[in-house]
Each structure stands twice: as structure tokens, then as C-alpha cells.
Design a protein around this motif. Sequence first.
Motif, short mmCIF file in Angstrom:
data_model
loop_
_atom_site.label_atom_id
_atom_site.label_comp_id
_atom_site.label_asym_id
_atom_site.label_seq_id
_atom_site.Cartn_x
_atom_site.Cartn_y
_atom_site.Cartn_z
N UNK A 54 79.42 23.44 55.92
CA UNK A 54 79.52 22.79 57.24
C UNK A 54 79.69 23.81 58.35
N UNK A 55 79.28 25.05 58.09
CA UNK A 55 79.43 26.05 59.14
C UNK A 55 80.81 26.67 59.11
N UNK A 56 81.10 27.46 60.16
CA UNK A 56 82.33 28.25 60.11
C UNK A 56 83.43 27.72 61.02
N UNK A 57 83.21 26.59 61.68
CA UNK A 57 84.24 26.13 62.63
C UNK A 57 85.37 25.42 61.90
N UNK A 58 86.57 26.01 62.02
CA UNK A 58 87.71 25.48 61.28
C UNK A 58 87.94 23.99 61.54
N UNK A 59 87.84 23.59 62.80
CA UNK A 59 88.27 22.22 63.07
C UNK A 59 87.25 21.20 62.55
#
Length: 439
Positions: free
Chosen positions: A342-347
Motif C-alpha cells: 500500500x505504499x510507504x505512507x504510515x497513516x
Amino acid sequence: MLTKEQNDLLTQTGPGTPGGALLRRYWQPVALASEIPLGGDPLPIDILSEALVLFRDEDGRLGLLGRHCPHRGADLSYGRVEDGGLRCLYHGWLFDVGGKCLEQPAEPKGSTFKDKICQKSYPVVERGGAVFAYMGPGEPPLFPAYDFFAYPPEHVFARKLFKECNYLQANEGNYDPAHVGFLHRSSQMLNRSGLVFGDMRKFGRVDISDAAVDPFSVPALKVEDAPFGMRIFQVRDGGPDKTYLRVTTFGMPNFSVIAGPQGGDGHVGIWHVPINDHVHWRFGFTLRRDAPIAQARETDEFAPSIRPRDPQYFDGEFHHRQQLRNRYLQDRSTFADSYTGMGSHFSVHDAFATESQGSIQDRTQEHLGRTDLAIGAARRMMLRAIADVQEGRDPVGVVRSPSDNDFRDMISFDVLVENGSDYAEVVRAVADETGRTLA
Ligand code: FES
Ligand SMILES: [Fe+2]
């Protein structure tokens, strides 16, 4: 695991519910200050299953009123800001920021009917780039002197994000340290030579790419009660004779402070505030003590993996592009790069994890393990606090005397310490150090 009754107590937040009564005993963020500028439009907001309107009168004073006009229920957020208040468009009733009815122009001249009418209103204050409300009974407690609100505004970055689940499960993610090594894993961190969280070299103060720390290893946990709620100590091997200590804060009842990705010295305070029992706002306050955050957050110091408002990840200001309804745009062919695809964005990862539990997690079906120590302890503390409120006592963390309104040791950080160090001592030392930088 909870009983259904316990789960209901903790997750139901509307008017008249015991859990809602607990949340209402604390100041809660309800809007960003940027949403309600001087001369701006009244803002319809839903908080704790109540329909409200936030507005500024012509003098800039803020009012938070029930949204439906006490005459015949028209929506006051469509109203006109004029003549010292907010005027309903239907028949012209006018209300000041305290809910007092100033005019009823369609009533007979000399009528005193308006003096019998008072619209529901809640006290509000503006702090740290947000508007906070007290929605409980009686005299509001003191506004807590958290350090986010003691620094000049340019040191704090406030934001909010829509979350499609009950507030509690997102809150519980903040004191669930074991998830970080799985959910937020990405390809860079699998490469030990460039060990970083996604593209971050620091997750707090310690440069984990230099230190002999594996921040993805499962930590030993210890929790201790504090006047604001709880401190959670995560303990990992820090190399020869060293311990890598990470301190996280749980603030009663829907607040956490996390050593964070702000670059430099600081931490992030997060409130999860129910819109209703199925969706909520995540209000985040990122504090950087040593420099204005506005500079940091647009630069490399603010890692792209958590950089706010990145259009790749955000739809407007408050919503992720990757959502439950589009399965977070998961691409399984990217599993080699990111653990979630889902990509690298934590939130986004956190949104998946907490929203996919169901809009209200059925905690009668869960099985808590050793790493869920803080989650169990926080629930017990909240259930005790609900009982306190029901029995007429102030719950933990509510402050009424200025001498108790001192939260300088409510800090979250990470640090390398000698093995065998006294953790309480370490907290005191860091609190002394950061307390000195208070403006
Ligand atoms: S409904 Fe608002 S003035 Fe009549
Ligand atoms: Fe997370």
C-alpha cells in the motif's frame, strides 16, 4: 478480550452513554483554527454524535452551538453572521456565541419570549492551531498545560484526518508497539546496511541507522500509571551495554503522545475524537522544540513517508486517497517493496489496520497476547474512569488546580541508555532537558 458490555462501554460515545460521559469530561479538539478564520463561514461539525455549528462573530469571538435552531430546527450553519451573533435564515432568530437569543424579529414588539430561549452552547478555546471544546457538565476543568500549547505557534503543526472506524481502535494502535515492525515495514528497512523506517533515519531522537538498534525487533514492554494516564516503556537491545528505550504516552481517554517523525527534538500528540461511533477525526499536533516546524515539514527532514498533505496520498486536506472502499489501492505486486503493498505512507497502513477491524471492533472475539499489555491496561483504566464519572468523581487526567496543571514530564522520546538504567530517572532527566527549552 472484553465482554460485549465492556466493549459497548468503551466504544459508545453519544449523549447519555457512559463512555460519552467520560470523553465529555476532557477538552477535545473539534476543528482546526484554519477552518474558521476571522470573517470565515460558519462550520457545521459533528462531534460525539452531536450536530453543532462553530462560528466567529464579527468581533472574532468563537461560538460552538447546537446546529439546529431552537425555533423550528433549521440548520444554523447556513446562517448570517451579523449584529453580534449568528442569525437563522428561516425566521431571523439571532444567537450570540454563548447561545443567548438576542432577537426574534417575527415576534410581536415587546415580546420577552427570546429571554426564555437559550441555544445549546459549549465553551471553546483556541490552542496549538486548533479549536478545543468542553462538552461536559458543570465548570470546565483547566485546559491542560501540555507542551504542544506552550511553544510559539510556528513550532507546532496541527492537522486532522478522517478515519473510518470507532475512535478506540485507532487510539489503541498508538500504544501497540509490536505492529510497527510488521505493518510499517518497507524495502529500505529490510536492508540492514541502510536501516531506516521507510525513508526515515530517525524515529525520535536516536539515529537508528547509526545505533546498533533494530527498531523492528519486538520490544519488551512495561507500563506504569501516571497522573495523565500511562507511560509505556519499550525496551530493545541497544548494542554493547546499551538499552534502546522508547517511551510512549497514553493520555486519558483518547490521547497519545508518540516520539515522532518531526525531525529534531519533539513529539506528536494525537487525539482520536468521535464524529459518531463509526467514524472519527484524528487530530495530530506535531511539536518541534528546537526549530519552527513549518520549515522542517516541507524539507527532507520531514520524511516523505509521513509528509502531510502529499497529494499522492491525500485527497484534499483531510482524507486519504487510499480508503476502505478502494481497498487502500493495495497492489500485491509491490510486496517486495512494502509489507502492505500500500505504499510507504504510515497513516495509510494504520488506516487499513484499524478500519479493517470493522467500524466497531468486536472485542469479544479477539485474543490479546503479551505485546498487547498496554492495550489491556489502558482499557482497565478507562473502565475505572467511566465508573468514577458515574459515581460523581473527576476521572484521571482532569485538572482543576493550577498546581496540578504541570505536564512537563508527559513526554515521549527514544534514547540509548546504559543497561540497568532506572527508567523513571531517565524520564525525569529528559523532562528537565526539554522543559528548559519551553518558551
Ligand atoms: S427555525 Fe430558526 S428562526 Fe425559525
Ligand atoms: Fe502505526
